[in-house]
Design a protein around this motif. Structure first.
Motif, PDB file in Angstrom:
ATOM      1  N   GLY A  47       0.642  -1.245  -0.006  1.00  0.00           N
ATOM      2  CA  GLY A  47       0.000  -0.072  -0.028  1.00  0.00           C
ATOM      3  C   GLY A  47       0.999   1.308  -0.091  1.00  0.00           C
ATOM      4  O   GLY A  47       1.840   1.199   0.555  1.00  0.00           O
ATOM      5  N   PRO A  48       0.393   2.346  -0.689  1.00  0.00           N
ATOM      6  CA  PRO A  48       1.059   3.612  -0.771  1.00  0.00           C
ATOM      7  C   PRO A  48       1.083   4.389   0.601  1.00  0.00           C
ATOM      8  O   PRO A  48       0.086   5.404   0.895  1.00  0.00           O
ATOM      9  CB  PRO A  48       0.228   4.412  -1.851  1.00  0.00           C
ATOM     10  CG  PRO A  48      -1.388   3.884  -1.588  1.00  0.00           C
ATOM     11  CD  PRO A  48      -1.107   2.405  -1.368  1.00  0.00           C
ATOM     12  N   LYS A  49       1.890   3.963   1.517  1.00  0.00           N
ATOM     13  CA  LYS A  49       1.819   4.497   2.828  1.00  0.00           C
ATOM     14  C   LYS A  49       3.182   4.986   3.228  1.00  0.00           C
ATOM     15  O   LYS A  49       4.023   4.350   2.741  1.00  0.00           O
ATOM     16  CB  LYS A  49       1.484   3.354   4.004  1.00  0.00           C
ATOM     17  CG  LYS A  49       0.010   2.755   3.844  1.00  0.00           C
ATOM     18  CD  LYS A  49      -0.400   1.710   4.690  1.00  0.00           C
ATOM     19  CE  LYS A  49       0.204   0.562   4.674  1.00  0.00           C
ATOM     20  NZ  LYS A  49      -0.129  -0.294   5.463  1.00  0.00           N
ATOM     21  N   GLY A  50       3.343   5.929   4.202  1.00  0.00           N
ATOM     22  CA  GLY A  50       4.626   6.324   4.581  1.00  0.00           C
ATOM     23  C   GLY A  50       5.411   5.547   5.005  1.00  0.00           C
ATOM     24  O   GLY A  50       6.848   5.539   5.008  1.00  0.00           O
ATOM     25  N   GLU A  51       4.898   4.459   5.964  1.00  0.00           N
ATOM     26  CA  GLU A  51       5.674   3.514   6.604  1.00  0.00           C
ATOM     27  C   GLU A  51       6.320   2.684   5.570  1.00  0.00           C
ATOM     28  O   GLU A  51       7.588   2.041   5.689  1.00  0.00           O
ATOM     29  CB  GLU A  51       4.863   2.642   7.394  1.00  0.00           C
ATOM     30  CG  GLU A  51       4.260   3.408   8.703  1.00  0.00           C
ATOM     31  CD  GLU A  51       3.081   3.918   8.364  1.00  0.00           C
ATOM     32  OE1 GLU A  51       2.752   4.261   7.494  1.00  0.00           O
ATOM     33  OE2 GLU A  51       2.490   4.461   9.274  1.00  0.00           O
ATOM     34  N   ILE A  52       5.594   2.663   4.468  1.00  0.00           N
ATOM     35  CA  ILE A  52       6.240   1.589   3.290  1.00  0.00           C
ATOM     36  C   ILE A  52       7.368   2.354   2.693  1.00  0.00           C
ATOM     37  O   ILE A  52       8.492   1.596   2.118  1.00  0.00           O
ATOM     38  CB  ILE A  52       5.055   1.277   2.290  1.00  0.00           C
ATOM     39  CG1 ILE A  52       4.121   0.342   3.047  1.00  0.00           C
ATOM     40  CG2 ILE A  52       5.668   0.331   1.360  1.00  0.00           C
ATOM     41  CD1 ILE A  52       4.691  -0.603   3.698  1.00  0.00           C
ATOM     42  N   VAL A  53       7.289   3.577   2.385  1.00  0.00           N
ATOM     43  CA  VAL A  53       8.400   4.473   1.644  1.00  0.00           C
ATOM     44  C   VAL A  53       9.604   4.281   2.623  1.00  0.00           C
ATOM     45  O   VAL A  53      10.673   3.945   2.094  1.00  0.00           O
ATOM     46  CB  VAL A  53       7.944   5.912   1.591  1.00  0.00           C
ATOM     47  CG1 VAL A  53       8.979   6.452   1.217  1.00  0.00           C
ATOM     48  CG2 VAL A  53       6.505   5.829   0.660  1.00  0.00           C
ATOM     49  N   VAL A  54       9.452   4.491   3.893  1.00  0.00           N
ATOM     50  CA  VAL A  54      10.507   4.391   4.845  1.00  0.00           C
ATOM     51  C   VAL A  54      11.219   3.153   4.671  1.00  0.00           C
ATOM     52  O   VAL A  54      12.086   3.024   4.842  1.00  0.00           O
ATOM     53  CB  VAL A  54      10.042   4.935   6.404  1.00  0.00           C
ATOM     54  CG1 VAL A  54      11.324   4.687   7.229  1.00  0.00           C
ATOM     55  CG2 VAL A  54       9.613   6.359   6.296  1.00  0.00           C
TER      56      VAL A  54
END
Length: 334
Positions: A217-224
């Motif tokens: 999913g496009p979530k900030g946690e995934i980006v980090v």
């Protein structure tokens, strides 16, 4: 469509600063170790000196790539209403620079392995090529696949499977190179290639995890998490791997009788009990092979009379000594 989730995800201040810190520490670490690898080469036997030199090249290439990623990261977001929002209309963040760097550094890393295993030059070239081909194909398949990291993930998954097939081919070639190198590796150093094999699997296996993360999913946690795993994997497979190889070839140089290596790895008051390099014997297949000294032991060449006395149990060996530029002592007894 935008190809990276970084271009559609709004980040908190903590998330944005954390990724900035991860990227900065990563490229800083690579730049910091360039001089170390260059300086460590002079302690090694000539045949192994290219290993840390190539590590220095990898450090420079990886550092430049991550510096570019860091710059693009800083230019791709704006702080609006208490959060960092992507500016897709101005700068589009992409992980493609990583793949471009991997295309350069992966063949170098694999060539280092072949050299460190003490293979003949012809075998080094052949083994390096056989590892580099699946390595580059793995990277390019992943590069093409990551352009589908947003929206329909069928493209991402399809090329992820293709990349994984090349990865399996690569680890098979790496295993064969390590096995080939074990033949001429001193017994005391044979655990190193085996441990390096498991290190290779554990660290290179992190990349598929980072590659597949956008599907959560496009979530900030995934980006980090994706940026953290990519950077940790880069440091492990390049910097830490380079340090391991540098220590391995230092020990290998010492046990092959290269005195500057023995001096470099010794800690007072005890130093490795190594003789000078240069002794070679002819084996049953006729080529000359190195006869490295073993700490705490004597290297004894058997003559014809001793072979006769032992009923052929101990073989008389044809041998020679090459001038390696270092002092050595031999005691002939008749």
């Amino acid at each position: 469509a935008l190809s990276s989730i970084e271009n559609i995800v709004t980040l908190t201040s903590q998330q944005y600063q954390l990724v900035s810190l991860i990227l900065m520490v990563s490229y800083g670490a690579f730049f910091a170790f360039i001089l170390f690898f260059v300086m460590s080469a002079h302690n090694l036997a000539p045949r192994y000196r290219l290993v840390p030199i190539l590590s220095a090249v990898v450090m420079a290439s990886a550092g430049i790539s991550l510096l570019q990623e860091f710059s693009l990261w800083k230019e791709s977001y704006a702080f609006v209403d208490g959060a960092f929002r992507p500016l897709a209309e101005n700068e589009v963040f992409t992980n493609a620079y990583r793949y471009g760097n991997w295309t350069i550094t992966v063949p170098i890393l694999l060539t280092q392995l072949a050299i460190a295993m003490g293979l003949r030059q012809s075998d080094v070239n052949r083994r390096a090529l056989r590892m580099a081909v699946p390595g580059v194909l793995m990277i390019w398949a992943g590069l093409y696949g990551q352009f589908g990291a947003v929206g329909d993930f069928s493209h991402l998954n399809l090329w992820g499977v293709v990349s994984t097939i090349f990865f399996l081919w690569l680890i098979l070639e790496v295993r064969q190179t390590l096995i080939a190198g074990m033949v001429n590796t001193p017994d005391i150093l044979k655990p190193w290639p085996n441990n390096l094999w498991w290190f290779f699997l554990a660290t290179w296996g992190l990349y598929p995890i980072a590659y597949a993360l956008p599907q959560l999913g496009p979530k900030g946690e995934i980006v980090v998490a994706q940026q953290a795993i990519f950077c940790f994997a880069d440091i492990a497979t390049k910097l830490i791997y380079g340090l391991i190889l540098a220590r391995f070839v230092l020990r290998r140089s010492a046990f092959e009788g290269y005195m500057p290596a023995a001096d470099a790895m010794a800690s007072p008051p005890e130093k490795p009990n190594t003789g000078g390099p240069g002794l070679q014997v002819m084996n049953a297949q006729d080529p000359w092979v190195e006869a490295p000294p073993i700490p705490g032991a004597f290297v004894v060449n058997i003559g014809d009379i001793f072979e006769a006395w032992s009923g052929g149990r101990y073989k008389s060996t044809q041998h020679r000594v090459l001038n390696q530029g270092t002092e050595r002592f031999s005691c002939p007894l008749f």
